[in-house]
Design an enzyme around this catalytic site. Structure first.
Site, PDB file in Angstrom:
ATOM      1  N   GLY A  45      75.991  23.040  61.059  1.00  0.00           N
ATOM      2  CA  GLY A  45      77.398  23.393  60.945  1.00  0.00           C
ATOM      3  C   GLY A  45      77.743  24.146  59.670  1.00  0.00           C
ATOM      4  N   TYR A 186      89.738  23.415  45.471  1.00  0.00           N
ATOM      5  CA  TYR A 186      88.358  23.135  45.090  1.00  0.00           C
ATOM      6  C   TYR A 186      87.394  24.265  45.453  1.00  0.00           C
ATOM      7  CZ  TYR A 186      87.161  21.731  49.910  1.00  0.00           C
ATOM      8  OH  TYR A 186      86.925  21.715  51.253  1.00  0.00           O
ATOM      9  N   GLU A 206      97.188  31.114  41.501  1.00  0.00           N
ATOM     10  CA  GLU A 206      97.538  29.802  42.039  1.00  0.00           C
ATOM     11  C   GLU A 206      99.050  29.689  42.176  1.00  0.00           C
ATOM     12  OE1 GLU A 206      98.260  26.213  43.382  1.00  0.00           O
ATOM     13  OE2 GLU A 206      96.252  27.103  43.405  1.00  0.00           O
ATOM     14  N   VAL A 272      92.771  29.436  50.677  1.00  0.00           N
ATOM     15  CA  VAL A 272      94.069  28.746  50.732  1.00  0.00           C
ATOM     16  C   VAL A 272      94.070  27.594  51.736  1.00  0.00           C
ATOM     17  CG1 VAL A 272      95.400  30.732  49.945  1.00  0.00           C
ATOM     18  CG2 VAL A 272      94.915  30.469  52.387  1.00  0.00           C
ATOM     19  N   ARG A 274      91.941  25.208  55.055  1.00  0.00           N
ATOM     20  CA  ARG A 274      91.164  25.313  56.280  1.00  0.00           C
ATOM     21  C   ARG A 274      91.983  24.779  57.455  1.00  0.00           C
ATOM     22  NH1 ARG A 274      85.952  26.460  55.181  1.00  0.00           N
ATOM     23  NH2 ARG A 274      85.268  25.747  57.233  1.00  0.00           N
ATOM     24  N   ASP A 314      86.704  17.072  60.198  1.00  0.00           N
ATOM     25  CA  ASP A 314      87.833  17.916  59.800  1.00  0.00           C
ATOM     26  C   ASP A 314      88.910  18.028  60.867  1.00  0.00           C
ATOM     27  OD1 ASP A 314      86.192  18.304  57.661  1.00  0.00           O
ATOM     28  OD2 ASP A 314      86.135  20.488  57.769  1.00  0.00           O
ATOM     29  N   HIS A 446      69.853   3.158  28.634  1.00  0.00           N
ATOM     30  CA  HIS A 446      70.243   4.017  27.508  1.00  0.00           C
ATOM     31  C   HIS A 446      69.106   4.978  27.196  1.00  0.00           C
ATOM     32  CE1 HIS A 446      71.992   5.205  23.661  1.00  0.00           C
ATOM     33  NE2 HIS A 446      70.779   5.027  23.127  1.00  0.00           N
TER      34      HIS A 446
END
Length: 469
Positions: A45, A186, A206, A272, A274, A314, A446
């Site tokens: 995809g 993003y 923006e 801008v 989806r 989505d 550490h």
């Protein structure tokens, strides 16, 4: 059905082979179902082919080039550093090929039938799958729709060779000298960072007062400062009005805080948002309920109003994240198998591979207060971490959001190097009901960036070691 047309019979049909679809197909097969997956494009995809994976490869290449040119303060001076962008694209393509080939191998290994073509619902129990040469009918007991999303096209900015979306930006044949990016979300910010690291002059337009609107302002500011240092120009409250295109470039007209400005560049990248890929499946004809935006309505098992048809990723409500789709794919497959699985979005991490990286999970401070929690927000800077100093990457901070009454971790935000990997520990903390004390008492190796999580927990407890209260 056409006379003489043979109908294939399957238990579960999955439409779309992205991170949601292929995971759903494999999980369904593991649960004993006869599974067929349909893909009209490339296996994997959008994410694997023209999204998550190739963009991160390009971002990595940009980092390597930028670091090679800008490490003088570490005593590293490189001369005549250059980019063979054709080679970069070949390497990126090899990464994609390995992963997409891996997906196909996993599907075959789990005995999932792979069918190429476009699916269109003929009824609530059958689809027609068409390619350039033929059409087949598949009857199914259950179906999982995982068709993903595509970039939104602005009427005044139709996609061409010079006005491009994210797919086009990942397929450029040369590093642009100048690029205008419309949209500071993003995708726009990730690609602005990648190309600015490779030497492109980037202007970001923006529409609001802040880039990366889904994140806290102070997180977005860390990214904005870094990108400005790298030469990216930001125009806030900018409304893109139109574009003039020539063979060699574009002129973008925008209204910036009420004043018209023109920006010349080689390319204009439009990012801008989806839109869900639900408009060419015949869903409305068979009665699947959609919102006005084409989003499929589902219950907690990802089931639509038709009991045997499921939707994930989505095309349903929520953020367009690959890992959300994969999670939902497992839920849908398990629901079909009769298990009681249902979605629980307690801790979905969100990550931006920006400069530096951003990551968030659970509540941020404002959301927690709005939800009625009395919280402590505890920050620890990367600049006070030994590993960050040794990496020469000290921009950013971690913020831990804990419930005041008992120290329960309910959210975390990270702006800094390695944020995409560090957020996993915080997601686990939220999912398992850990407190700040649990994290503080966990011995962290550490020197590592992971120590920042322990340090932020100590701030929440009022016992920080490496910063003064």
């Amino acid at each position: 059905m056409v006379v003489g047309d043979f109908a294939h019979e399957v238990d579960t049909l999955v439409i779309g082979s992205g991170p949601g679809g292929y995971v759903a197909a494999i999980r369904a097969a593991q649960l004993g179902q006869k599974v067929t997956i349909v893909e009209k494009g490339e296996m994997g995809g959008v994410c694997l082919n023209v999204g998550c994976i190739p963009s991160k490869a390009l971002i990595s290449a940009g980092h390597r080039f930028h670091n090679a040119k800008h490490s003088e303060d570490m005593g590293i001076i490189a001369e005549k550093v250059s980019i063979n962008f054709e080679k970069v694209q070949e390497w990126k393509a090899s990464v994609v090929k390995k992963l997409t080939g891996g997906v196909e191998g996993l599907l075959k290994g789990n005995k999932v039938e792979i069918v190429r073509g476009e699916a269109y619902f003929a009824s609530e129990n059958s689809v027609r799958i068409m390619d350039e040469k033929s059409a087949q009918t598949y009857n199914f007991k259950n179906c999982i729709i995982a068709t993903g999303s595509r970039p939104i096209e602005i009427p005044a900015f139709k996609y061409t060779d010079r006005v491009i979306n994210s797919t086009g930006a990942l397929a450029l044949k040369e590093v642009p000298k100048k690029m205008v990016v419309i949209g500071g979300g993003y995708i726009g910010i990730e690609l602005a960072g990648a190309y600015s690291n490779m030497g492109t002059e980037v202007v970001v337009l923006e529409g609001s007062k802040q880039i990366l609107g889904g994140f806290e302002k102070q997180m977005a500011k860390v990214v904005e400062r870094r990108l400005k240092k790298n030469g990216v120009d930001f125009k806030m409250e900018a409304l893109a009005k139109g574009v003039e295109e020539s063979d060699s470039g574009v002129k973008v007209t925008a209204e910036v805080k009420g004043k018209e400005e023109v920006f010349e560049a080689d390319y204009c990248l439009v990012t801008v948002g989806r839109k869900p890929n639900t408009d060419e499946l015949g869903l409305e004809q068979i009665g699947v309920e959609l919102t006005d935006r084409g989003v499929v309505k589902v219950d907690k098992q990802c089931r639509t109003n038709l009991s045997n048809i499921y939707a994930i990723g989505d095309i349903i409500a929520g953020p367009p994240l690959a890992h959300k789709a994969s999670y939902e794919g497992k839920i849908a497959a398990e629901a079909i198998a009769g298990e009681k699985s249902e979605v629980d979005y307690l801790a979905i991490p969100a990550v931006v591979f920006s400069e530096p990286e951003l990551a968030s999970v659970g509540y941020n401070e404002a959301e927690a207060k709005e939800a009625g929690f009395d919280v402590i927000a505890s920050k620890f800077p990367f600049a006070a971490n030994g590993r960050a100093l040794s990496l020469n990457e000290t921009d950013g901070f971690m913020k831990l959001v804990t419930r005041k009454e008992d120290g329960l971790v309910i959210g975390a935000q990270i702006a800094g190097p390695g944020a995409s990997d560090m957020i996993a520990e915080l997601g686990l903390a939220i999912e398992t009901g850990m407190t700040a004390e649990d994290i503080a008492l966990t011995i962290h190796a550490h020197p590592t960036l992971g120590e920042i999580t322990m340090e932020a927990a100590e701030v929440a407890l009022g016992t920080p070691i490496h910063i003064v209260k």
